[in-house]
Design a protein around this motif. Sequence first.
Motif, mmCIF file in Angstrom:
data_model
loop_
_atom_site.group_PDB
_atom_site.id
_atom_site.type_symbol
_atom_site.label_atom_id
_atom_site.label_comp_id
_atom_site.label_asym_id
_atom_site.label_seq_id
_atom_site.Cartn_x
_atom_site.Cartn_y
_atom_site.Cartn_z
ATOM 1 N N LYS A 167 0.961 -1.220 0.192
ATOM 2 C CA LYS A 167 -0.131 0.036 -0.037
ATOM 3 C C LYS A 167 0.879 1.248 0.003
ATOM 4 O O LYS A 167 0.610 2.244 -0.697
ATOM 5 N N GLY A 168 2.046 1.103 0.607
ATOM 6 C CA GLY A 168 2.853 2.269 0.764
ATOM 7 C C GLY A 168 3.349 2.444 -0.668
ATOM 8 O O GLY A 168 3.653 3.676 -1.126
ATOM 9 N N GLN A 169 3.848 1.492 -1.357
ATOM 10 C CA GLN A 169 4.172 1.573 -2.633
ATOM 11 C C GLN A 169 3.591 1.963 -3.805
ATOM 12 O O GLN A 169 3.845 2.879 -4.613
ATOM 13 N N LEU A 170 2.137 1.703 -3.535
ATOM 14 C CA LEU A 170 1.133 2.169 -4.367
ATOM 15 C C LEU A 170 0.877 3.838 -4.205
ATOM 16 O O LEU A 170 0.437 4.558 -5.160
ATOM 17 N N LYS A 171 1.150 4.346 -3.172
ATOM 18 C CA LYS A 171 1.029 5.740 -2.933
ATOM 19 C C LYS A 171 -0.233 6.496 -3.328
ATOM 20 O O LYS A 171 -0.558 7.292 -4.012
ATOM 21 N N ALA A 172 -1.210 5.466 -2.940
ATOM 22 C CA ALA A 172 -2.675 6.047 -3.084
ATOM 23 C C ALA A 172 -3.061 7.270 -2.394
ATOM 24 O O ALA A 172 -2.478 7.695 -1.382
ATOM 25 N N VAL A 173 -3.931 8.232 -3.125
ATOM 26 C CA VAL A 173 -4.082 9.397 -2.474
ATOM 27 C C VAL A 173 -5.748 9.334 -2.204
ATOM 28 O O VAL A 173 -6.411 8.626 -2.647
ATOM 29 N N LYS A 174 -6.117 10.233 -1.375
ATOM 30 C CA LYS A 174 -7.523 10.517 -1.218
ATOM 31 C C LYS A 174 -8.482 10.880 -2.497
ATOM 32 O O LYS A 174 -8.164 11.461 -3.348
ATOM 33 N N PRO A 175 -9.611 10.181 -2.361
ATOM 34 C CA PRO A 175 -10.610 10.167 -3.500
ATOM 35 C C PRO A 175 -10.773 11.709 -3.731
ATOM 36 O O PRO A 175 -11.165 12.355 -2.539
ATOM 37 N N SER A 176 -11.039 12.142 -4.768
ATOM 38 C CA SER A 176 -10.926 13.628 -5.281
ATOM 39 C C SER A 176 -12.379 14.044 -5.951
ATOM 40 O O SER A 176 -12.921 15.139 -6.325
ATOM 41 N N ILE A 177 -12.897 12.897 -6.709
ATOM 42 C CA ILE A 177 -14.150 12.939 -7.285
ATOM 43 C C ILE A 177 -14.966 11.882 -7.157
ATOM 44 O O ILE A 177 -14.604 10.981 -6.875
ATOM 45 N N SER A 178 -16.213 12.167 -7.426
ATOM 46 C CA SER A 178 -17.210 11.019 -7.426
ATOM 47 C C SER A 178 -17.340 10.162 -8.620
ATOM 48 O O SER A 178 -17.028 10.697 -9.541
ATOM 49 N N LEU A 179 -17.074 8.818 -8.401
ATOM 50 C CA LEU A 179 -16.994 7.979 -9.503
ATOM 51 C C LEU A 179 -18.652 7.632 -9.869
ATOM 52 O O LEU A 179 -18.615 6.742 -10.863
ATOM 53 N N GLU A 180 -19.685 8.247 -9.317
ATOM 54 C CA GLU A 180 -20.989 7.672 -9.546
ATOM 55 C C GLU A 180 -21.303 8.377 -10.998
ATOM 56 O O GLU A 180 -20.816 9.509 -11.507
ATOM 57 N N ILE A 181 -22.197 7.532 -11.937
ATOM 58 C CA ILE A 181 -22.302 7.902 -13.255
ATOM 59 C C ILE A 181 -23.937 8.212 -13.350
ATOM 60 O O ILE A 181 -24.605 7.448 -12.716
ATOM 61 N N SER A 182 -24.146 9.484 -13.805
ATOM 62 C CA SER A 182 -25.664 9.799 -13.755
ATOM 63 C C SER A 182 -26.246 8.759 -14.636
ATOM 64 O O SER A 182 -25.862 8.304 -15.554
ATOM 65 N N ALA A 183 -27.555 8.562 -14.302
ATOM 66 C CA ALA A 183 -28.734 7.594 -15.161
ATOM 67 C C ALA A 183 -28.717 8.100 -16.624
ATOM 68 O O ALA A 183 -28.825 7.317 -17.525
ATOM 69 N N GLU A 184 -28.839 9.430 -17.017
ATOM 70 C CA GLU A 184 -28.967 10.228 -18.055
ATOM 71 C C GLU A 184 -27.571 9.683 -19.194
ATOM 72 O O GLU A 184 -28.226 9.332 -19.853
ATOM 73 N N TYR A 185 -26.629 9.530 -18.493
ATOM 74 C CA TYR A 185 -25.398 9.161 -19.391
ATOM 75 C C TYR A 185 -25.314 7.872 -19.549
ATOM 76 O O TYR A 185 -25.047 6.959 -20.584
ATOM 77 N N THR A 186 -25.962 6.750 -18.611
ATOM 78 C CA THR A 186 -25.956 5.523 -18.715
ATOM 79 C C THR A 186 -26.835 4.879 -19.900
ATOM 80 O O THR A 186 -26.670 4.247 -20.714
ATOM 81 N N LYS A 187 -27.800 5.736 -19.819
ATOM 82 C CA LYS A 187 -28.897 5.482 -20.835
ATOM 83 C C LYS A 187 -28.714 6.076 -22.153
ATOM 84 O O LYS A 187 -28.576 5.452 -23.130
ATOM 85 N N SER A 188 -27.900 7.245 -22.169
ATOM 86 C CA SER A 188 -27.401 7.651 -23.437
ATOM 87 C C SER A 188 -26.326 6.850 -23.940
ATOM 88 O O SER A 188 -26.280 6.541 -24.996
ATOM 89 N N ALA A 189 -25.572 6.347 -23.310
ATOM 90 C CA ALA A 189 -24.486 5.577 -23.662
ATOM 91 C C ALA A 189 -24.676 3.967 -24.074
ATOM 92 O O ALA A 189 -24.548 3.748 -25.169
ATOM 93 N N PHE A 190 -25.691 3.142 -23.409
ATOM 94 C CA PHE A 190 -25.789 2.125 -23.492
ATOM 95 C C PHE A 190 -27.234 1.872 -24.041
ATOM 96 O O PHE A 190 -27.238 0.956 -24.893
ATOM 97 N N VAL A 191 -28.337 2.329 -23.465
ATOM 98 C CA VAL A 191 -29.519 2.013 -24.071
ATOM 99 C C VAL A 191 -29.916 2.373 -25.573
ATOM 100 O O VAL A 191 -30.321 1.798 -26.235
ATOM 101 N N ASP A 192 -29.359 3.527 -25.787
ATOM 102 C CA ASP A 192 -29.634 4.091 -27.376
ATOM 103 C C ASP A 192 -28.740 3.154 -28.250
ATOM 104 O O ASP A 192 -29.226 2.782 -29.488
ATOM 105 N N ILE A 193 -27.727 2.825 -27.860
ATOM 106 C CA ILE A 193 -26.798 1.764 -28.874
ATOM 107 C C ILE A 193 -27.459 0.439 -28.751
ATOM 108 O O ILE A 193 -27.376 0.062 -29.808
ATOM 109 N N ALA A 194 -27.867 0.071 -28.055
ATOM 110 C CA ALA A 194 -28.551 -1.283 -27.803
ATOM 111 C C ALA A 194 -29.595 -1.416 -28.788
ATOM 112 O O ALA A 194 -29.804 -2.413 -29.529
#
Length: 184
Positions: free
Chosen positions: A153-180
């Motif tokens: 873990k010390g070698q990885l030098k991980a840092v505190k999370p700085s952004i949310s990794l949640e993806i809005s439903a709008e983009y999930t739909k836009s990306a996957f549903v329309d293509i499907a």
Amino acid sequence: MKAQYRQLHQDKTIRKDRKALHRRRQRKQELYKRRLDTAYQYTEIKDRAVRVVQSLGLDGMSSDESDHEGHSGEATYHILDKDWRSRHVTAWLRMLDALHLRLRYSGEWRTTSGAWPHFRTSGLKESGKPAVRGLPTDFYSRNWYQAQSDFMKGQLKAVKPSISLEISAEYTKSAFVDIARFYR
């Protein structure tokens, strides 16, 4: 004479392996560039998407192995999974891949010109490459990270999370549903 033949055969094998490695590296560079370019296209998610891709860098992109057998003559590329990478980060990358395909269609589902990205499918193999260092802790798989020793873990030098990794439903739909819908 036999020694020369063996040397020539070894040289051909080495050249073949180097070419395959070079092609794999080229595909990885194209994948990184395509994802970054796509991230810049969507204003609402641009800041987070660009940070995800740039944080991972080229080494955070999954490699793949080609399979030219079957598949109607089209090559299929099996993704070498990164066991250290968070499923949320992988979801961002898959969403960017799908949004890229969406960008390739103009109105009424007409395609734009240019080469299409190659077909990548989940593989059963894991990448043997080490984890990218210096990422936010939530970029690493929780189980994988917790299983690491304090030294690692010390070698990885991980840092505190700085952004949310949640993806809005709008983009999930836009990306996957329309293509499907197009592929039905």
